[in-house]
Design an enzyme around this catalytic site. Structure first.
Site, PDB file in Angstrom:
ATOM      1  N   ASP A  76       0.845  -1.239  -0.053  1.00 55.26           N
ATOM      2  CA  ASP A  76      -0.138   0.054   0.057  1.00 55.26           C
ATOM      3  C   ASP A  76       0.944   1.277  -0.070  1.00 55.26           C
ATOM      4  OD1 ASP A  76      -2.147  -1.478   0.287  1.00 55.26           O
ATOM      5  OD2 ASP A  76      -2.444  -1.605   2.538  1.00 55.26           O
ATOM      6  N   ALA A 105      -4.015 -10.250   4.495  1.00 50.29           N
ATOM      7  CA  ALA A 105      -2.800 -10.154   5.259  1.00 50.29           C
ATOM      8  C   ALA A 105      -2.983  -9.303   6.643  1.00 50.29           C
ATOM      9  CB  ALA A 105      -1.750  -9.552   4.502  1.00 50.29           C
ATOM     10  N   ASP A 314      -5.735   6.647  13.626  1.00 54.19           N
ATOM     11  CA  ASP A 314      -6.079   5.869  12.271  1.00 54.19           C
ATOM     12  C   ASP A 314      -6.749   4.807  12.455  1.00 54.19           C
ATOM     13  OD1 ASP A 314      -5.694   4.941   9.764  1.00 54.19           O
ATOM     14  OD2 ASP A 314      -3.327   4.541  10.028  1.00 54.19           O
ATOM     15  N   THR A 316      -7.501   3.015   9.711  1.00 52.20           N
ATOM     16  CA  THR A 316      -6.946   1.965   8.720  1.00 52.20           C
ATOM     17  C   THR A 316      -6.959   0.579   9.589  1.00 52.20           C
ATOM     18  OG1 THR A 316      -5.898   3.402   7.270  1.00 52.20           O
ATOM     19  CG2 THR A 316      -5.383   1.302   7.057  1.00 52.20           C
ATOM     20  N   ASP A 320     -10.558  -5.074  10.363  1.00 49.74           N
ATOM     21  CA  ASP A 320      -9.706  -6.310  10.002  1.00 49.74           C
ATOM     22  C   ASP A 320      -9.295  -6.577  11.527  1.00 49.74           C
ATOM     23  OD1 ASP A 320     -10.039  -6.200   7.140  1.00 49.74           O
ATOM     24  OD2 ASP A 320      -8.003  -5.054   7.214  1.00 49.74           O
ATOM     25  N   VAL A 353      -3.024   3.830  17.133  1.00 53.29           N
ATOM     26  CA  VAL A 353      -1.582   3.863  16.370  1.00 53.29           C
ATOM     27  C   VAL A 353      -1.766   4.002  14.742  1.00 53.29           C
ATOM     28  CG1 VAL A 353       0.358   2.531  16.347  1.00 53.29           C
ATOM     29  CG2 VAL A 353      -0.827   2.508  18.599  1.00 53.29           C
TER      30      VAL A 353
END
Length: 373
Positions: A76, A105, A314, A316, A320, A353
């Site tokens: 990414d 992943a 964050d 992101t 997941d 984080v």
């Protein structure tokens, strides 16, 4: 969706001790190579075991049924911006890094960092991006025996992750080896790792045909399957719904896939009914800052509020992290309520984080947070 940065300080560093599980299961896992019966035009070969980090968490020393993640792996381009650009506009990024990621992943890394034996089944290319991904997963203790390197010019999957100042992100993915080069049909030997799993995690950043074969094999072996809705913006095939046990969308994915608004909990409940009609009996909805809800057809939903984070840097990888943590708790025999709390704690720590894999907490941190709330 992103993961370990190139900076050594962002590598996963885990102790070799596995924190005892509250419930030990007995099913074993084979470590036979991943075999295919018929390939498309891109041959592949398995990654050798010497890539595995010897200091990582030991995988399956007690023959605990593992988490098996079949899915995507991306390199990414992670850019930090104040806001998204308008049409025809060029803006500058504050920072940029190349990270290892992809929903598959990420989820595999999370399972390993939570000290559960975890294997990743996926594909990478013969390029630097592929090496970045396998190196990052190895550092986290993920089993790489079932990762294939696709020969030729097909690149490793990659993405652009645009992180805004408020911690929210927008992502564009390019399939690469995630979407091409898979076998048309897996043989029985190739599916052994799935059949001997404790639980299987799937996402929608690989072909539906692969997910269907894997989910069908798992169902026939009595292995529960969780499908994360993240990935391609297309309807989920009815055949795939027939073989999964838990469908896990976020609220926007749920609305898009069902055509039902999801602005209120009542609307979310109506959208879940659509999922039940399509064949899936259990739906785990991720609601971001509002928490999560677990729906079982014919039963009252279980609602889990979000566990407040001291600060959000964050988001992101938070979804997941939540899905993988839920799966780990489930395979360890926890109740659905306990699974939701465990996943909520893991996600709360994750958003504090930057990055996906660097932000994924270890088991001790999650348990410590649960004891404090």
């Amino acid at each position: 969706m992103t993961a370990t940065a190139l900076s050594p300080s962002n590598n996963c560093r885990l102790k070799s001790q596995i924190i005892p599980l509250t419930k030990h299961l007995t099913k074993t896992i084979t470590t036979a190579p991943f075999h295919f019966t018929k390939r498309r035009s891109f041959p592949s070969f398995a990654i050798k075991n010497e890539h595995q980090n010897k200091t990582a968490v030991p995988r399956n020393p007690s023959k605990i049924p593992p988490l098996v993640v079949v899915g995507s792996a991306n390199a990414d381009i992670y850019v930090e911006i104040d806001r998204l650009p308008g049409v025809g506009e060029t803006i500058s990024a504050k920072n940029s890094q190349t990270l290892a990621g992809g929903k598959g992943a990420n989820q595999a890394a999370c399972g390993a960092k939570l000290s559960h034996p975890t294997y990743f089944v996926g594909q990478v290319g013969e390029d630097a991006s592929g090496k970045l991904i396998t190196g990052s997963l190895s550092e986290c203790g993920v089993g790489l025996e079932y990762v294939s390197v696709v020969k030729g010019n097909l690149p490793t999957g990659h993405a652009v992750v645009m992180l805004q100042a408020d911690g929210q992100n927008s992502i564009i993915i390019v399939g690469g080896t995630n979407m091409s080069g898979w076998p048309e049909k897996f043989d029985d030997e190739g599916l052994k790792v799935v059949k001997n799993a404790g639980i299987v995690l799937l996402q929608r950043e690989i072909p539906d045909s692969v997910n269907i074969q894997v989910a069908k094999a798992a169902r026939n072996a009595g292995v529960p399957v969780v499908l994360d809705a993240g990935g391609m913006d297309a309807p989920v095939p009815r055949e795939l719904f027939n073989f999964i046990d838990i469908f896990s969308p976020n609220e926007s994915e749920l609305g898009r896939l069902t055509g039902v608004p999801t602005d209120s909990f009542e609307q979310i409940s109506q959208a879940v009914l659509k999922c039940h009609e399509m064949g899936v009996k259990q739906v785990l909805v991720k609601l971001g800052a509002k928490g999560s809800a677990f729906f079982v057809e014919g039963e009252k939903p279980i609602i889990q509020p979000a566990i407040s984070a001291a600060r959000v840097l964050d988001t992101t990888g938070a979804g997941d992290t939540f899905t993988a943590a839920f799966a780990v708790a489930l395979v360890e025999g926890k109740s659905k309520e306990e699974c939701l709390r465990f996943a909520a704690a893991a996600a709360s720590l994750c958003v504090q984080v930057k990055g996906a894999i660097p932000s994924m907490p270890d088991r001790k941190s999650v348990l410590d947070l649960l004891q404090s709330v």
